[in-house]
Motif scaffolding. Structure first.
Motif, PDB file in Angstrom:
ATOM      1  N   SER A  36       0.635  -3.192  10.429  1.00 55.14           N
ATOM      2  CA  SER A  36       0.087  -2.229   9.977  1.00 55.14           C
ATOM      3  C   SER A  36       0.478  -1.676  11.753  1.00 55.14           C
ATOM      4  CB  SER A  36      -1.289  -2.916  10.115  1.00 55.14           C
ATOM      5  OG  SER A  36      -1.209  -2.904   8.670  1.00 55.14           O
ATOM      6  N   PRO A  37       0.935  -0.338  11.691  1.00 54.42           N
ATOM      7  CA  PRO A  37       0.908   0.394  12.621  1.00 54.42           C
ATOM      8  C   PRO A  37       0.153   1.690  12.709  1.00 54.42           C
ATOM      9  CG  PRO A  37       2.274   1.513  10.503  1.00 54.42           C
ATOM     10  CD  PRO A  37       1.706  -0.094  10.001  1.00 54.42           C
ATOM     11  N   SER A  38       0.135   1.631  13.888  1.00 53.35           N
ATOM     12  CA  SER A  38      -1.269   2.907  14.300  1.00 53.35           C
ATOM     13  C   SER A  38      -0.794   4.299  14.152  1.00 53.35           C
ATOM     14  CB  SER A  38      -1.865   2.755  15.652  1.00 53.35           C
ATOM     15  OG  SER A  38      -1.830   3.376  15.976  1.00 53.35           O
ATOM     16  N   ALA A  39      -0.963   4.555  12.656  1.00 48.30           N
ATOM     17  CA  ALA A  39       0.288   5.945  12.278  1.00 48.30           C
ATOM     18  C   ALA A  39      -0.615   7.159  12.259  1.00 48.30           C
ATOM     19  CB  ALA A  39       0.329   5.613  10.703  1.00 48.30           C
ATOM     20  N   ALA A  40      -1.775   6.756  12.653  1.00 54.91           N
ATOM     21  CA  ALA A  40      -2.707   8.679  12.788  1.00 54.91           C
ATOM     22  C   ALA A  40      -2.741   8.633  14.496  1.00 54.91           C
ATOM     23  CB  ALA A  40      -4.591   8.425  12.200  1.00 54.91           C
ATOM     24  N   PHE A  41      -3.316   7.282  14.949  1.00 52.42           N
ATOM     25  CA  PHE A  41      -3.508   7.557  16.531  1.00 52.42           C
ATOM     26  C   PHE A  41      -1.879   7.960  17.350  1.00 52.42           C
ATOM     27  CE2 PHE A  41      -7.886   6.365  16.399  1.00 52.42           C
ATOM     28  CZ  PHE A  41      -8.141   7.522  17.293  1.00 52.42           C
ATOM     29  N   ILE A  42      -1.469   6.848  17.119  1.00 54.06           N
ATOM     30  CA  ILE A  42      -0.405   7.630  18.158  1.00 54.06           C
ATOM     31  C   ILE A  42       1.394   7.846  17.175  1.00 54.06           C
ATOM     32  CG2 ILE A  42       1.792   6.216  18.939  1.00 54.06           C
ATOM     33  CD1 ILE A  42      -0.585   3.846  19.712  1.00 54.06           C
ATOM     34  N   GLY A  43       1.617   7.365  15.570  1.00 49.29           N
ATOM     35  CA  GLY A  43       2.633   8.386  14.515  1.00 49.29           C
ATOM     36  C   GLY A  43       1.999   9.279  14.868  1.00 49.29           C
ATOM     37  N   LEU A  44       1.300  10.075  14.513  1.00 45.63           N
ATOM     38  CA  LEU A  44       0.885  11.630  13.982  1.00 45.63           C
ATOM     39  C   LEU A  44       1.194  12.673  15.475  1.00 45.63           C
ATOM     40  CD1 LEU A  44      -1.501  11.946  11.507  1.00 45.63           C
ATOM     41  CD2 LEU A  44       0.768  12.349  10.994  1.00 45.63           C
ATOM     42  N   PRO A  45       0.556  11.862  16.419  1.00 50.59           N
ATOM     43  CA  PRO A  45       1.272  12.708  17.188  1.00 50.59           C
ATOM     44  C   PRO A  45       2.383  13.039  17.915  1.00 50.59           C
ATOM     45  CG  PRO A  45      -1.312  11.871  17.885  1.00 50.59           C
ATOM     46  CD  PRO A  45      -0.037  10.799  16.628  1.00 50.59           C
ATOM     47  N   ILE A  46       2.804  11.937  18.513  1.00 51.73           N
ATOM     48  CA  ILE A  46       4.875  11.509  18.908  1.00 51.73           C
ATOM     49  C   ILE A  46       5.223  12.569  17.533  1.00 51.73           C
ATOM     50  CG2 ILE A  46       5.901   9.971  18.987  1.00 51.73           C
ATOM     51  CD1 ILE A  46       4.374   8.073  20.467  1.00 51.73           C
ATOM     52  N   ILE A  47       5.106  12.341  16.614  1.00 48.06           N
ATOM     53  CA  ILE A  47       6.112  13.031  15.925  1.00 48.06           C
ATOM     54  C   ILE A  47       6.050  14.451  15.509  1.00 48.06           C
ATOM     55  CG2 ILE A  47       6.364  13.424  13.393  1.00 48.06           C
ATOM     56  CD1 ILE A  47       5.353  10.792  12.422  1.00 48.06           C
ATOM     57  N   LEU A  48       4.898  14.920  15.711  1.00 51.33           N
ATOM     58  CA  LEU A  48       4.257  15.687  16.059  1.00 51.33           C
ATOM     59  C   LEU A  48       4.847  16.804  17.068  1.00 51.33           C
ATOM     60  CD1 LEU A  48       0.659  16.533  14.685  1.00 51.33           C
ATOM     61  CD2 LEU A  48       2.022  17.590  13.331  1.00 51.33           C
ATOM     62  N   GLY A  49       5.472  16.239  17.992  1.00 46.09           N
ATOM     63  CA  GLY A  49       5.236  15.928  19.749  1.00 46.09           C
ATOM     64  C   GLY A  49       7.126  16.355  19.456  1.00 46.09           C
ATOM     65  N   LEU A  50       7.496  15.646  18.592  1.00 44.73           N
ATOM     66  CA  LEU A  50       9.191  15.956  18.652  1.00 44.73           C
ATOM     67  C   LEU A  50       9.511  16.606  17.424  1.00 44.73           C
ATOM     68  CD1 LEU A  50       9.742  11.539  18.701  1.00 44.73           C
ATOM     69  CD2 LEU A  50      10.069  13.287  20.767  1.00 44.73           C
ATOM     70  N   TYR A  51       8.870  16.867  15.932  1.00 47.33           N
ATOM     71  CA  TYR A  51       9.657  17.282  14.702  1.00 47.33           C
ATOM     72  C   TYR A  51       8.724  18.868  14.424  1.00 47.33           C
ATOM     73  CZ  TYR A  51      12.937  13.191  14.688  1.00 47.33           C
ATOM     74  OH  TYR A  51      13.393  11.698  15.754  1.00 47.33           O
ATOM     75  N   GLY A  52       7.330  18.393  14.541  1.00 50.83           N
ATOM     76  CA  GLY A  52       6.743  19.345  14.676  1.00 50.83           C
ATOM     77  C   GLY A  52       6.651  19.540  13.005  1.00 50.83           C
ATOM     78  N   ASP A  53       6.252  20.342  12.692  1.00 49.51           N
ATOM     79  CA  ASP A  53       5.904  20.465  10.517  1.00 49.51           C
ATOM     80  C   ASP A  53       7.318  19.737  10.264  1.00 49.51           C
ATOM     81  OD1 ASP A  53       3.911  21.961  11.850  1.00 49.51           O
ATOM     82  OD2 ASP A  53       4.601  23.957  11.630  1.00 49.51           O
ATOM     83  N   LYS A  54       8.244  19.837  10.267  1.00 49.87           N
ATOM     84  CA  LYS A  54       9.441  18.925   9.693  1.00 49.87           C
ATOM     85  C   LYS A  54       9.329  17.575   9.497  1.00 49.87           C
ATOM     86  CE  LYS A  54      13.193  22.865  11.461  1.00 49.87           C
ATOM     87  NZ  LYS A  54      14.535  22.682  11.404  1.00 49.87           N
ATOM     88  N   GLY A  55       8.463  17.793   9.915  1.00 52.13           N
ATOM     89  CA  GLY A  55       8.438  15.681  10.330  1.00 52.13           C
ATOM     90  C   GLY A  55       6.934  15.261   9.305  1.00 52.13           C
ATOM     91  N   LEU A  56       6.392  16.058   9.553  1.00 51.83           N
ATOM     92  CA  LEU A  56       4.769  15.795   9.369  1.00 51.83           C
ATOM     93  C   LEU A  56       4.446  15.234   7.848  1.00 51.83           C
ATOM     94  CD1 LEU A  56       1.299  15.746  10.207  1.00 51.83           C
ATOM     95  CD2 LEU A  56       1.568  18.367   9.365  1.00 51.83           C
ATOM     96  N   PRO A  57       5.110  15.539   6.997  1.00 51.07           N
ATOM     97  CA  PRO A  57       4.831  15.793   5.670  1.00 51.07           C
ATOM     98  C   PRO A  57       5.006  14.228   5.507  1.00 51.07           C
ATOM     99  CG  PRO A  57       6.310  18.341   5.095  1.00 51.07           C
ATOM    100  CD  PRO A  57       5.966  17.370   6.741  1.00 51.07           C
TER     101      PRO A  57
END
Length: 304
Positions: free
Chosen positions: A105-126
């Motif tokens: 079980s990864p911390s997909a909300a607290f860690i994953g989403l912020p990092i992906i938003l920082g790295l890939y922005g809207d392209k990676g969010l979906p």
């Protein structure tokens, strides 16, 4: 590559700030609880809603749901591998469920989403959201049943699977925001400019507040109180070796586009979900074991 490392390093600096402020007594446990509540119930849902409605079309949204097989297959394989490794390591019977859940079980909300938003922005969010939804569903269904089994082995009280609570937890604000935003996109419902502006101001606080909360969590757990055991080693292997290997192999087999594979790699290769520690505490399972797994996985993530 340098930009990616810089983004992650910035997030860890903010985590360190949260730890420092907690150590100085400025951020108390109550403040950490408030940060968590605000992020999960307001900042993250509004960030999700705004980005989905702003950057998605009906066609793109439908394609996203068709791609859900990949995260479902990934989390299923990691769960099975974690359960098998628990037996190979001779994990105590009353800890097998907690071990398997921490393993998968990864911390997909607290860690994953912020990092992906920082790295890939809207392209990676979906794709990040899709992984988050799948991992949330697995935690509150398969994960809860595994923890109930652990609890039943250590307590005379029988913990039955609570379908009402499971449905309630699955209807978390971020998931609801995703579903509502999808309806807005599907039916082409316009959003007032004042709402867009308001959601933007609040949503932009997501990454910062989430990282500050993680810093307070590390401090409250207490680094000196952590124990490094074979269970912890197994979980770190699961988070940072097994999970990424499963994603890489499946992404190669299914020929995923590079950015999609990269997002799933991040989402499935991040620290243990704090939800696991919360659930373990509620069911009176070995909390020190799950807390140690969460905290050590946070430190290991900077290297991973």
């Amino acid at each position: 590559m340098l930009t990616s490392y810089s983004t992650i390093l910035v997030l860890f600096i903010i985590i360190s700030l949260g730890y420092f402020l907690s150590k100085k007594g400025i951020f108390t446990k109550q403040v950490g609880t408030a940060l968590s509540f605000f992020v999960i119930n307001f900042a993250l849902p509004l960030e999700i809603f705004l980005r989905i409605t702003r950057d998605f079309t009906k066609q793109r949204l439908l394609l996203l749901f068709k791609d859900s097989f990949f995260p479902v297959l990934t989390i299923s394989l990691v769960f099975v591998i974690g359960y098998l490794i628990a037996h190979l390591l001779n994990i105590a019977k009353h800890q097998i469920g907690a071990f398997t859940l921490c393993f998968s079980s990864p911390s997909a909300a607290f860690i994953g989403l912020p990092i992906i938003l920082g790295l890939y922005g809207d392209k990676g969010l979906p794709y990040a959201l899709l992984a988050y939804i799948v991992t949330s569903v697995s935690t509150w269904t398969i994960g809860v049943m595994l923890l109930n089994h652990d609890s039943n082995l250590t307590s005379s009280k029988h913990n039955a699977f609570d379908i009402k609570r499971t449905v309630k937890e699955l209807c978390s604000p971020p998931i609801i925001a995703f579903l509502i935003a999808s309806m807005f996109v599907y039916f082409n419902i316009p959003i007032p400019s004042i709402a867009t502006s308001l959601f933007g101001y609040i949503g932009e606080t997501t990454s910062t507040l989430a990282m500050l909360y993680i810093g307070t969590t590390i401090y409250e757990t207490g680094i000196k109180n952590l124990t490094f055991s074979k269970e912890t080693v197994g979980i770190l292997i699961g988070r940072f070796v097994v999970s990424p290997l499963v994603v890489i192999l499946l992404a190669t087999f299914f020929h995923l586009p590079p950015i999609v594979g990269a997002v799933y790699l991040i989402q499935f290769s991040i620290p243990v979900s704090n939800t696991v520690a919360i659930l373990a505490g509620e069911k009176q399972i070995d909390v020190s074991f799950t807390d140690a797994s969460l905290t050590y996985s946070l430190f290991a993530y900077l290297l991973a």
